[in-house]
Design a protein around this motif. Sequence first.
Motif, PDB file in Angstrom:
ATOM      1  N   ALA A  41      -5.640  16.125   5.001  1.00  0.00           N
ATOM      2  CA  ALA A  41      -4.008  17.182   4.517  1.00  0.00           C
ATOM      3  C   ALA A  41      -2.886  16.600   4.481  1.00  0.00           C
ATOM      4  N   ILE A  42      -2.447  15.430   3.775  1.00  0.00           N
ATOM      5  CA  ILE A  42      -1.180  15.156   4.088  1.00  0.00           C
ATOM      6  C   ILE A  42      -1.123  14.304   2.552  1.00  0.00           C
ATOM      7  N   GLU A  43      -2.238  13.351   2.221  1.00  0.00           N
ATOM      8  CA  GLU A  43      -2.649  13.253   0.716  1.00  0.00           C
ATOM      9  C   GLU A  43      -3.202  14.358  -0.326  1.00  0.00           C
ATOM     10  N   GLY A  44      -4.307  15.312   0.825  1.00  0.00           N
ATOM     11  CA  GLY A  44      -4.475  15.945  -0.299  1.00  0.00           C
ATOM     12  C   GLY A  44      -3.252  16.912  -0.672  1.00  0.00           C
ATOM     13  N   TYR A  45      -2.830  17.852   0.019  1.00  0.00           N
ATOM     14  CA  TYR A  45      -1.339  18.956  -0.521  1.00  0.00           C
ATOM     15  C   TYR A  45      -0.156  17.647  -1.480  1.00  0.00           C
ATOM     16  N   ALA A  46      -0.341  16.470  -0.558  1.00  0.00           N
ATOM     17  CA  ALA A  46       0.978  15.962  -1.438  1.00  0.00           C
ATOM     18  C   ALA A  46       0.112  15.428  -3.064  1.00  0.00           C
ATOM     19  N   ALA A  78      -7.770  -8.264  -0.808  1.00  0.00           N
ATOM     20  CA  ALA A  78      -6.888  -7.973  -0.564  1.00  0.00           C
ATOM     21  C   ALA A  78      -6.279  -7.740  -1.349  1.00  0.00           C
ATOM     22  N   GLN A  79      -6.389  -8.143  -2.700  1.00  0.00           N
ATOM     23  CA  GLN A  79      -5.815  -7.594  -4.404  1.00  0.00           C
ATOM     24  C   GLN A  79      -6.378  -5.947  -3.903  1.00  0.00           C
ATOM     25  N   LEU A  80      -7.963  -6.124  -4.361  1.00  0.00           N
ATOM     26  CA  LEU A  80      -8.034  -4.725  -4.332  1.00  0.00           C
ATOM     27  C   LEU A  80      -7.270  -3.548  -3.216  1.00  0.00           C
ATOM     28  N   ASN A  81      -7.000  -4.187  -1.621  1.00  0.00           N
ATOM     29  CA  ASN A  81      -6.281  -3.035  -1.013  1.00  0.00           C
ATOM     30  C   ASN A  81      -5.168  -2.926  -0.965  1.00  0.00           C
ATOM     31  N   LEU A  82      -4.495  -4.192  -2.059  1.00  0.00           N
ATOM     32  CA  LEU A  82      -3.094  -3.506  -2.898  1.00  0.00           C
ATOM     33  C   LEU A  82      -2.910  -2.612  -3.300  1.00  0.00           C
ATOM     34  N   LEU A  83      -4.272  -2.843  -4.504  1.00  0.00           N
ATOM     35  CA  LEU A  83      -3.819  -1.765  -5.620  1.00  0.00           C
ATOM     36  C   LEU A  83      -4.178  -0.617  -4.716  1.00  0.00           C
ATOM     37  N   ASN A  84      -5.519  -0.114  -4.473  1.00  0.00           N
ATOM     38  CA  ASN A  84      -6.250   1.049  -3.415  1.00  0.00           C
ATOM     39  C   ASN A  84      -4.076   1.696  -2.809  1.00  0.00           C
ATOM     40  N   ARG A  85      -4.150   0.665  -2.243  1.00  0.00           N
ATOM     41  CA  ARG A  85      -2.586   1.024  -1.253  1.00  0.00           C
ATOM     42  C   ARG A  85      -1.873   1.764  -2.328  1.00  0.00           C
ATOM     43  N   ARG A  86      -0.859   1.031  -3.433  1.00  0.00           N
ATOM     44  CA  ARG A  86      -0.269   1.374  -4.375  1.00  0.00           C
ATOM     45  C   ARG A  86      -0.833   2.737  -4.776  1.00  0.00           C
ATOM     46  N   PHE A  87      -1.545   2.834  -5.374  1.00  0.00           N
ATOM     47  CA  PHE A  87      -2.725   4.022  -5.569  1.00  0.00           C
ATOM     48  C   PHE A  87      -2.085   5.426  -5.425  1.00  0.00           C
ATOM     49  N   HIS A  88      -2.836   5.112  -3.279  1.00  0.00           N
ATOM     50  CA  HIS A  88      -2.047   6.827  -3.186  1.00  0.00           C
ATOM     51  C   HIS A  88      -0.539   6.710  -2.622  1.00  0.00           C
ATOM     52  N   GLU A  89       0.243   5.466  -2.396  1.00  0.00           N
ATOM     53  CA  GLU A  89       1.150   6.154  -1.750  1.00  0.00           C
ATOM     54  C   GLU A  89       2.031   6.703  -3.380  1.00  0.00           C
ATOM     55  N   ARG A  90       1.690   6.150  -4.429  1.00  0.00           N
ATOM     56  CA  ARG A  90       2.146   5.725  -6.153  1.00  0.00           C
ATOM     57  C   ARG A  90       2.493   8.223  -5.944  1.00  0.00           C
ATOM     58  N   ILE A  91       0.848   8.680  -5.880  1.00  0.00           N
ATOM     59  CA  ILE A  91       0.185   9.653  -5.840  1.00  0.00           C
ATOM     60  C   ILE A  91       1.297  10.320  -5.149  1.00  0.00           C
ATOM     61  N   VAL A  92       1.161   9.995  -3.845  1.00  0.00           N
ATOM     62  CA  VAL A  92       2.454  10.877  -2.223  1.00  0.00           C
ATOM     63  C   VAL A  92       3.663  10.679  -2.870  1.00  0.00           C
ATOM     64  N   GLY A  93       4.335   9.967  -3.109  1.00  0.00           N
ATOM     65  CA  GLY A  93       5.284   9.645  -3.727  1.00  0.00           C
ATOM     66  C   GLY A  93       5.753  10.789  -5.031  1.00  0.00           C
ATOM     67  N   LEU A  94       5.028  11.242  -5.756  1.00  0.00           N
ATOM     68  CA  LEU A  94       5.407  11.937  -7.270  1.00  0.00           C
ATOM     69  C   LEU A  94       4.930  13.397  -6.345  1.00  0.00           C
ATOM     70  N   SER A  95       5.090  14.024  -5.506  1.00  0.00           N
ATOM     71  CA  SER A  95       4.908  14.697  -4.581  1.00  0.00           C
ATOM     72  C   SER A  95       6.343  15.074  -4.419  1.00  0.00           C
ATOM     73  N   GLY A  96       7.686  14.327  -4.540  1.00  0.00           N
ATOM     74  CA  GLY A  96       8.947  14.114  -4.050  1.00  0.00           C
ATOM     75  C   GLY A  96       9.209  14.595  -2.920  1.00  0.00           C
ATOM     76  N   ASN A  97       8.039  14.766  -2.100  1.00  0.00           N
ATOM     77  CA  ASN A  97       9.164  15.275  -0.937  1.00  0.00           C
ATOM     78  C   ASN A  97       8.883  13.857   0.059  1.00  0.00           C
ATOM     79  N   PRO A  98      10.503  14.108   0.841  1.00  0.00           N
ATOM     80  CA  PRO A  98       9.962  12.884   1.734  1.00  0.00           C
ATOM     81  C   PRO A  98       9.461  12.672   2.569  1.00  0.00           C
ATOM     82  N   PHE A  99       9.634  13.844   3.181  1.00  0.00           N
ATOM     83  CA  PHE A  99       8.801  14.109   4.862  1.00  0.00           C
ATOM     84  C   PHE A  99       7.324  13.672   4.556  1.00  0.00           C
ATOM     85  N   PHE A 100       6.616  13.891   3.266  1.00  0.00           N
ATOM     86  CA  PHE A 100       4.447  13.706   3.136  1.00  0.00           C
ATOM     87  C   PHE A 100       4.693  12.332   3.120  1.00  0.00           C
TER      88      PHE A 100
END
Length: 168
Positions: A41-46, A78-100
């Motif tokens: 729900a969150i990542e989809g709409y973000a 650990a490196q792959l997990n870090l890159l993956n986490r950054r990828f997803h966090e960055r997209i959610v951040g690009l929504s510009g919605n602090p609640f997301f």
Amino acid sequence: TPVREALLRLQGEGLVSREKGWVVESTDAASIDHVFESRVAIEGYATHVAALRATPADIRELRGLAEEMDGFEAMGRAQLNLLNRRFHERIVGLSGNPFFVEMHERTQFHYWNMRLPVLFTREQAVVANEEHKRIVDALEARDPDAAERHARAHVETTHRIVRDALDG
């Protein structure tokens, strides 16, 4: 006082309980499903919203992360997990919605707190990163519906992999 407040907050989030002292709650299958339902729900709409707000520089950054993950066989988990986490966090951040962002951080906290012993196979890692690239392509095309659809499918793929690994 700060430790007591932290424990009470963890209790409020269902991560610890108070019996004869503090006890870390165990993870059950329903918790895993709830985390992934929340992520869908969150990542989809973000991602939908991010398709409307991402700049060309943002797209280049995301594409760079996906391309870096192509080299997963030469890096540690650990490196792959870090890159993956950054990828997803960055997209959610690009929504510009602090609640997301806040809700995504909570789902990620619960996900990593489960300490899921799941290693993706080579084929699963390739598929996951191809899904990342489809998300980036939809963001670049400024197609919010496709971006959301690909993001949801990606999280659902990960959910199936985790469930299959834990059930098998």
